[in-house]
Design a protein around this motif. Structure first.
Motif, PDB file in Angstrom:
ATOM      1  N   ALA A  17       3.488   5.203  -8.390  1.00 55.18           N
ATOM      2  CA  ALA A  17       3.844   3.723  -8.092  1.00 55.18           C
ATOM      3  C   ALA A  17       3.254   3.330  -6.668  1.00 55.18           C
ATOM      4  O   ALA A  17       3.430   4.353  -5.877  1.00 55.18           O
ATOM      5  CB  ALA A  17       5.279   3.427  -8.366  1.00 55.18           C
ATOM      6  N   ARG A  18       2.656   2.332  -6.650  1.00 56.25           N
ATOM      7  CA  ARG A  18       1.981   1.794  -5.324  1.00 56.25           C
ATOM      8  C   ARG A  18       2.589   0.304  -5.253  1.00 56.25           C
ATOM      9  O   ARG A  18       2.499  -0.407  -6.048  1.00 56.25           O
ATOM     10  CB  ARG A  18       0.534   1.781  -5.286  1.00 56.25           C
ATOM     11  CG  ARG A  18      -0.159   1.611  -3.908  1.00 56.25           C
ATOM     12  CD  ARG A  18      -1.698   1.652  -4.371  1.00 56.25           C
ATOM     13  NE  ARG A  18      -2.172   0.882  -5.210  1.00 56.25           N
ATOM     14  CZ  ARG A  18      -2.445  -0.536  -4.978  1.00 56.25           C
ATOM     15  NH1 ARG A  18      -2.238  -1.015  -3.818  1.00 56.25           N
ATOM     16  NH2 ARG A  18      -3.104  -1.050  -6.020  1.00 56.25           N
ATOM     17  N   VAL A  19       3.003   0.220  -3.886  1.00 58.35           N
ATOM     18  CA  VAL A  19       3.622  -1.208  -3.648  1.00 58.35           C
ATOM     19  C   VAL A  19       2.192  -2.136  -3.306  1.00 58.35           C
ATOM     20  O   VAL A  19       1.493  -1.940  -2.773  1.00 58.35           O
ATOM     21  CB  VAL A  19       4.278  -1.309  -2.187  1.00 58.35           C
ATOM     22  CG1 VAL A  19       4.651  -2.673  -1.769  1.00 58.35           C
ATOM     23  CG2 VAL A  19       5.572  -0.484  -2.482  1.00 58.35           C
ATOM     24  N   THR A  20       2.248  -3.294  -4.320  1.00 60.22           N
ATOM     25  CA  THR A  20       1.052  -4.164  -4.282  1.00 60.22           C
ATOM     26  C   THR A  20       1.575  -5.413  -3.442  1.00 60.22           C
ATOM     27  O   THR A  20       0.876  -6.268  -3.195  1.00 60.22           O
ATOM     28  CB  THR A  20       0.825  -4.553  -5.721  1.00 60.22           C
ATOM     29  OG1 THR A  20       1.604  -4.875  -6.371  1.00 60.22           O
ATOM     30  CG2 THR A  20      -0.125  -3.298  -6.464  1.00 60.22           C
ATOM     31  N   ALA A  21       2.617  -5.688  -3.511  1.00 60.73           N
ATOM     32  CA  ALA A  21       3.110  -7.110  -2.671  1.00 60.73           C
ATOM     33  C   ALA A  21       4.452  -6.928  -2.419  1.00 60.73           C
ATOM     34  O   ALA A  21       5.520  -6.106  -2.972  1.00 60.73           O
ATOM     35  CB  ALA A  21       3.060  -8.183  -3.649  1.00 60.73           C
ATOM     36  N   ILE A  22       5.011  -7.856  -1.140  1.00 60.50           N
ATOM     37  CA  ILE A  22       6.459  -7.861  -0.728  1.00 60.50           C
ATOM     38  C   ILE A  22       6.580  -9.299  -0.613  1.00 60.50           C
ATOM     39  O   ILE A  22       5.978  -9.964  -0.038  1.00 60.50           O
ATOM     40  CB  ILE A  22       6.580  -7.059   0.407  1.00 60.50           C
ATOM     41  CG1 ILE A  22       6.162  -5.467   0.175  1.00 60.50           C
ATOM     42  CG2 ILE A  22       7.969  -7.178   0.895  1.00 60.50           C
ATOM     43  CD1 ILE A  22       6.280  -4.768   1.614  1.00 60.50           C
ATOM     44  N   ASP A  23       7.757  -9.878  -1.520  1.00 60.03           N
ATOM     45  CA  ASP A  23       8.132 -11.071  -1.249  1.00 60.03           C
ATOM     46  C   ASP A  23       9.646 -11.272  -1.110  1.00 60.03           C
ATOM     47  O   ASP A  23      10.378 -11.025  -2.047  1.00 60.03           O
ATOM     48  CB  ASP A  23       7.618 -11.990  -2.179  1.00 60.03           C
ATOM     49  CG  ASP A  23       7.745 -13.578  -2.250  1.00 60.03           C
ATOM     50  OD1 ASP A  23       7.778 -13.932  -1.200  1.00 60.03           O
ATOM     51  OD2 ASP A  23       7.980 -14.124  -3.150  1.00 60.03           O
ATOM     52  N   VAL A  75       9.960  -6.140  -3.801  1.00 58.44           N
ATOM     53  CA  VAL A  75       8.415  -5.395  -3.909  1.00 58.44           C
ATOM     54  C   VAL A  75       8.070  -5.300  -5.291  1.00 58.44           C
ATOM     55  O   VAL A  75       8.817  -5.255  -6.208  1.00 58.44           O
ATOM     56  CB  VAL A  75       8.405  -4.189  -3.243  1.00 58.44           C
ATOM     57  CG1 VAL A  75       8.845  -3.893  -1.670  1.00 58.44           C
ATOM     58  CG2 VAL A  75       9.149  -2.961  -3.977  1.00 58.44           C
ATOM     59  N   THR A  76       6.686  -5.576  -5.438  1.00 58.62           N
ATOM     60  CA  THR A  76       6.079  -5.476  -6.708  1.00 58.62           C
ATOM     61  C   THR A  76       5.213  -4.200  -6.548  1.00 58.62           C
ATOM     62  O   THR A  76       4.512  -3.751  -5.804  1.00 58.62           O
ATOM     63  CB  THR A  76       5.007  -6.375  -6.858  1.00 58.62           C
ATOM     64  OG1 THR A  76       5.851  -7.684  -7.102  1.00 58.62           O
ATOM     65  CG2 THR A  76       4.432  -6.395  -8.328  1.00 58.62           C
ATOM     66  N   LEU A  77       5.599  -3.406  -7.441  1.00 56.85           N
ATOM     67  CA  LEU A  77       4.832  -1.936  -7.634  1.00 56.85           C
ATOM     68  C   LEU A  77       3.873  -1.772  -9.074  1.00 56.85           C
ATOM     69  O   LEU A  77       4.053  -2.368  -9.824  1.00 56.85           O
ATOM     70  CB  LEU A  77       5.766  -0.942  -7.928  1.00 56.85           C
ATOM     71  CG  LEU A  77       6.800  -0.558  -6.761  1.00 56.85           C
ATOM     72  CD1 LEU A  77       8.365  -0.384  -7.358  1.00 56.85           C
ATOM     73  CD2 LEU A  77       6.335   0.364  -5.904  1.00 56.85           C
ATOM     74  N   GLU A  78       2.628  -1.266  -8.625  1.00 58.19           N
ATOM     75  CA  GLU A  78       1.589  -1.088  -9.713  1.00 58.19           C
ATOM     76  C   GLU A  78       1.985   0.532 -10.129  1.00 58.19           C
ATOM     77  O   GLU A  78       2.309   1.366  -9.340  1.00 58.19           O
ATOM     78  CB  GLU A  78       0.290  -1.001  -9.125  1.00 58.19           C
ATOM     79  CG  GLU A  78      -0.634  -0.542 -10.035  1.00 58.19           C
ATOM     80  CD  GLU A  78      -2.066  -0.435  -9.315  1.00 58.19           C
ATOM     81  OE1 GLU A  78      -2.742  -1.662  -9.575  1.00 58.19           O
ATOM     82  OE2 GLU A  78      -2.308   0.335  -8.599  1.00 58.19           O
ATOM     83  N   LEU A  79       2.351   0.465 -11.470  1.00 61.29           N
ATOM     84  CA  LEU A  79       2.749   1.954 -12.079  1.00 61.29           C
ATOM     85  C   LEU A  79       1.777   2.400 -12.946  1.00 61.29           C
ATOM     86  O   LEU A  79       0.757   1.821 -13.576  1.00 61.29           O
ATOM     87  CB  LEU A  79       3.919   1.762 -12.912  1.00 61.29           C
ATOM     88  CG  LEU A  79       5.031   0.931 -12.401  1.00 61.29           C
ATOM     89  CD1 LEU A  79       6.334   0.575 -13.334  1.00 61.29           C
ATOM     90  CD2 LEU A  79       6.017   1.659 -11.177  1.00 61.29           C
ATOM     91  N   GLY A  99       0.869  -1.155   0.131  1.00 57.10           N
ATOM     92  CA  GLY A  99      -0.155  -0.080   0.072  1.00 57.10           C
ATOM     93  C   GLY A  99       0.917   1.280  -0.141  1.00 57.10           C
ATOM     94  O   GLY A  99       0.153   2.529  -0.144  1.00 57.10           O
ATOM     95  N   THR A 100       2.052   1.066   0.410  1.00 54.30           N
ATOM     96  CA  THR A 100       2.932   2.350  -0.074  1.00 54.30           C
ATOM     97  C   THR A 100       2.910   2.916  -1.039  1.00 54.30           C
ATOM     98  O   THR A 100       2.957   2.218  -2.298  1.00 54.30           O
ATOM     99  CB  THR A 100       4.555   1.832   0.474  1.00 54.30           C
ATOM    100  OG1 THR A 100       4.596   1.404   1.869  1.00 54.30           O
ATOM    101  CG2 THR A 100       5.352   2.959   0.396  1.00 54.30           C
TER     102      THR A 100
END
Length: 134
Positions: free
Chosen positions: A100-106, A110-114, A11-12
């Motif tokens: 950009a918004r963080v959608t996952a952390i693994d 991090v995976t970001l939505e752009l 959510g960041t």
């Protein structure tokens, strides 16, 4: 909004990057730098012949702005992937904002939505990126 990678959670939202209005000079300079001299981006007569009112920005220019958003946040070597889909044109004189918004952390990645959005709300580019936190 958070800029330090240690504070990242799902959510960041990264600080947005708003660039100057796209000028004809910007398009000409990008054409030279990228080697993409497609006349639809720099020649008004060609744009008119195609039924358009004016030239429009290269899609890869918006991708470059997204890359700048990411490298303002982390060093380039942390970027693992970045992909995008072009969904609308960016007209000359438009003011793009990259987000950009963080959608996952693994496991520290991090995976970001752009997205790239114009001042009128038009989304011109969507995509995602993966970035190593350390």
């Amino acid at each position: 909004m958070v800029t330090l990678t240690r504070d990242v959670t799902v959510g960041t939202v990264l600080p947005p990057l708003t660039v100057e209005p796209i000028s004809r000079t910007t398009l000409a300079l990008f054409a030279g730098a990228s080697g993409d001299h497609n006349p639809i981006h720099i020649d008004l007569d060609v744009a008119h012949a195609a039924g358009l009112d004016d030239v429009f920005a290269h899609g890869m220019l918006s991708m470059a702005y997204l890359a700048r958003l990411l490298t303002c946040w982390v060093p380039q070597e942390r970027i693992r992937s970045c992909q995008a889909r072009f969904v609308a044109i960016t007209p000359v004189h438009a003011v793009p904002t990259c987000t950009a918004r963080v959608t996952a952390i693994d496991d520290g990645v991090v995976t970001l939505e752009l997205a790239v959005t114009l001042a009128d709300g038009t989304v011109t580019l969507t995509g995602d990126a993966t970035v190593a936190l350390d």
